[in-house]
Each structure stands twice: as structure tokens, then as C-alpha cells.
Design a protein around this motif. Structure first.
Motif, PDB file in Angstrom:
ATOM      1  N   LEU A  71       0.756  -1.195   0.022  1.00  0.00           N
ATOM      2  CA  LEU A  71      -0.040   0.041  -0.132  1.00  0.00           C
ATOM      3  C   LEU A  71       0.965   1.336   0.054  1.00  0.00           C
ATOM      4  O   LEU A  71       0.733   2.219  -0.795  1.00  0.00           O
ATOM      5  CB  LEU A  71      -1.011   0.088   1.270  1.00  0.00           C
ATOM      6  N   PHE A  72       1.933   1.332   0.950  1.00  0.00           N
ATOM      7  CA  PHE A  72       2.937   2.594   0.853  1.00  0.00           C
ATOM      8  C   PHE A  72       3.735   2.731   0.058  1.00  0.00           C
ATOM      9  O   PHE A  72       4.016   3.816  -0.334  1.00  0.00           O
ATOM     10  CB  PHE A  72       3.244   2.663   2.319  1.00  0.00           C
ATOM     11  N   ASP A  73       4.185   1.740  -0.399  1.00  0.00           N
ATOM     12  CA  ASP A  73       5.117   1.708  -1.736  1.00  0.00           C
ATOM     13  C   ASP A  73       4.370   2.372  -2.729  1.00  0.00           C
ATOM     14  O   ASP A  73       5.081   3.184  -3.505  1.00  0.00           O
ATOM     15  CB  ASP A  73       5.614  -0.010  -1.955  1.00  0.00           C
ATOM     16  N   GLN A  74       3.144   1.902  -2.972  1.00  0.00           N
ATOM     17  CA  GLN A  74       2.586   2.345  -4.164  1.00  0.00           C
ATOM     18  C   GLN A  74       2.342   3.828  -4.178  1.00  0.00           C
ATOM     19  O   GLN A  74       2.096   4.751  -5.203  1.00  0.00           O
ATOM     20  CB  GLN A  74       1.007   1.654  -4.375  1.00  0.00           C
ATOM     21  N   VAL A 133      11.952   4.110  11.254  1.00  0.00           N
ATOM     22  CA  VAL A 133      11.485   2.868  10.895  1.00  0.00           C
ATOM     23  C   VAL A 133      10.169   2.858  10.114  1.00  0.00           C
ATOM     24  O   VAL A 133       9.251   3.343  10.424  1.00  0.00           O
ATOM     25  CB  VAL A 133      11.452   1.789  12.261  1.00  0.00           C
ATOM     26  N   ASP A 134      10.089   2.267   8.935  1.00  0.00           N
ATOM     27  CA  ASP A 134       9.018   2.187   8.300  1.00  0.00           C
ATOM     28  C   ASP A 134       9.076   0.622   7.540  1.00  0.00           C
ATOM     29  O   ASP A 134      10.038   0.201   7.111  1.00  0.00           O
ATOM     30  CB  ASP A 134       8.963   3.114   7.158  1.00  0.00           C
ATOM     31  N   LEU A 135       7.958  -0.030   7.403  1.00  0.00           N
ATOM     32  CA  LEU A 135       7.647  -1.095   6.348  1.00  0.00           C
ATOM     33  C   LEU A 135       7.929  -0.896   4.848  1.00  0.00           C
ATOM     34  O   LEU A 135       8.142  -1.916   4.248  1.00  0.00           O
ATOM     35  CB  LEU A 135       6.481  -1.780   6.741  1.00  0.00           C
ATOM     36  N   SER A 136       7.518   0.443   4.426  1.00  0.00           N
ATOM     37  CA  SER A 136       7.610   0.678   3.156  1.00  0.00           C
ATOM     38  C   SER A 136       8.875   0.911   2.651  1.00  0.00           C
ATOM     39  O   SER A 136       9.603   2.031   3.115  1.00  0.00           O
ATOM     40  CB  SER A 136       6.593   1.572   2.785  1.00  0.00           C
TER      41      SER A 136
END
Length: 271
Positions: A71-74, A133-136
Motif C-alpha cells: 500500500l505505502f510503496d504504491q 523505521v517503516d515497512l515501506s
């Protein structure tokens, strides 16, 4: 992004589910989303939380790493324009108003779910050393270009609290717009409590819904496929993890479909 499933088939099934939802055919929508899970068990489309929001599946423990990262990569490139300028998201600014404002107020700061660095930019002058820190991976890339943080990691929030930067303690941990992607908050609060230096501060934001909609549940999935947490549950979970609440403020998180999205800004101290 490398995948091990049929992306075309997944896209067709997901689009079919959305179309069925729009026409009110929930039986067809559920069937289509279940096909999505059969094609992609890792759930890059976030159909588990979508099914929960439709009342057609168990509420998952979180929105899922694959879904959140996708979601956040997009949306990374347009993230600030959409969230801040179009939806009126102002939680980092609200947080900045409530935390000590003097230079160097915090020696070591951890910003979980740092996104494009909105909270980091506000807290930079108050912080000695900042870790984001972020998952994306795409979000972290934007933060890297801004040079807001001293260190950046691509990781899920609870996983980082558990094993990231082992042995390092922080005196401020921030998580704005992270809890809406987590259901049960006990692991998050418990792991956060273990990463503080003496009497550190935890600052988080949540989304919520009225008590009638929660219907006695500690948390529930809302229409936008995000977790909404009840105030009583938040207070109990923080207390159980060893925090004293210093601020529990009702806020408007952002606009959602033209309506204010209610939530809470919470600051708690580890004791």
C-alpha cells in the motif's frame, strides 16, 4: 516487486470483489476476496482485513505486512500531497504541540512508521539522535533523501521493537498512524515498554469509533480497512504494559470520505 503468484489473476479477483461491494452483492464480494487469498496467501491486497470489515471473516491481528508494505510503496511519491493537502492529516503537528519544545529535549528518538518523515521533521531540533523505521522501502527512500534521520530501517514496528537495534534504549518512541494497522496492541505496548531508558515517553495516535459501533469490542475494523480502538481498551492496554497516561486527547485524524475521522492522541510515560 518480485511475486510468486499470478498478479493478473489476483487483480481480476480483487477488482471483482470491489465491483461486487459497490453493487451491494456481499456474497459475490466475499467469494472474490476468498479467491484472492487462494491466489496470494501473503495477502498483498489486504483482503483479510477487508473481509473482517464486511463481517465475513475473523478480525486479523494486524493489517498484514505484505499489504501495508504494498500500500505505502504504491503511494509513497504522492503520500504527502494526498494525506496532508487533500485529507488534512495534521497529527505530527498536534504531537509537536504537546511534546517538550526545547532543543535537545530528547537524547534518542525512535519514529516507528516514519513514512516520509512528517513527525521527524517536527521533532528534529528537539532530538539528539533519531532513528526512523517503516515497512515501506519506498517511504524510507524518501526519508533518506530528506536527511531527517540519523539512521533508517525497513522493518515492521513490533518486529523492530523486538529485535531491531538490539540493546539500544530510547527516551521517546513515536508512532503516528501506525496503530490503525494493528489490532491487538498488547504486543506493541509490551515491546515498546522494554525499549525505554529511564521513564521514557511513548506518543501514539489512534483512530476510533463510537461505543455503539464498537459494541463492546476492544477494537474493530472500520470502513476504510483500518483498526479503530476503543478508549477503555487503550487505557487498559497501556496500564498493563507499565505506562502512566499523561495525555489522552480526542482529535480529528484526517478527513475520510468528506467526514472527520475521529481518533486520539496519546502520550504515556514508562514507569
Amino acid at each position: 516487486m518480485t511475486t510468486e503468484f499470478d498478479e493478473d489473476a489476483l487483480g481480476e479477483a480483487y477488482d471483482a470483489g470491489l465491483a461486487a461491494e459497490r453493487t451491494g452483492d456481499l456474497t459475490a464480494a466475499v467469494a472474490a476476496y476468498q479467491r484472492c487469498l487462494a491466489i496470494d496467501p501473503a495477502d498483498h491486497c489486504g483482503v483479510r482485513i477487508r473481509l473482517a470489515g464486511l463481517g465475513a471473516g475473523e478480525t486479523p491481528a494486524s493489517a498484514g505486512d505484505a499489504y501495508v508494505a504494498t500500500l505505502f510503496d504504491q503511494h509513497a511519491e504522492a503520500f504527502e500531497d494526498i494525506l496532508v493537502h487533500q485529507l488534512g492529516y495534521g497529527v505530527p503537528a498536534l504531537l509537536g504541540e504537546r511534546l517538550p519544545n526545547e532543543a535537545g529535549a530528547f537524547e534518542r528518538v525512535l519514529d516507528l512508521g516514519c513514512g516520509t518523515g512528517l513527525s521527524g521533521e517536527i521533532l528534529r531540533e528537539r532530538s539528539g539522535h533519531m532513528t526512523g523505521v517503516d515497512l515501506s522501502e519506498a517511504m524510507v527512500g524518501i526519508c533518506y533523501e530528506k536527511e531527517v534521520y540519523d539512521r533508517l530501517f525497513v522493518a515492521e514496528a513490533v518486529a523492530f521493537l523486538k529485535s531491531g537495534a538490539p540493546g539500544e534504549a530510547f527516551d521517546l518512541i513515536v508512532a503516528t498512524d501506525v496503530l490503525p494497522y494493528l489490532g491487538d496492541l498488547a504486543p506493541f505496548f509490551g515491546k515498546a515498554a522494554a525499549r525505554f531508558s529511564s521513564k521514557g515517553l511513548l506518543a501514539v495516535s489512534t483512530e476510533t469509533m463510537d461505543e455503539a459501533s464498537l459494541a463492546g469490542r476492544p477494537f474493530a475494523v472500520g470502513k476504510a480497512q483500518r483498526f479503530h480502538h476503543g478508549e477503555a481498551y487503550m487505557r487498559e492496554a497501556l496500564s498493563a504494559a507499565g505506562f502512566d497516561i499523561e495525555l489522552f486527547q480526542p482529535i480529528t485524524v484526517r478527513m475520510q470520505e468528506g467526514q472527520p475521522a475521529p481518533g486520539h492522541l496519546v502520550i504515556a510515560r514508562k514507569v
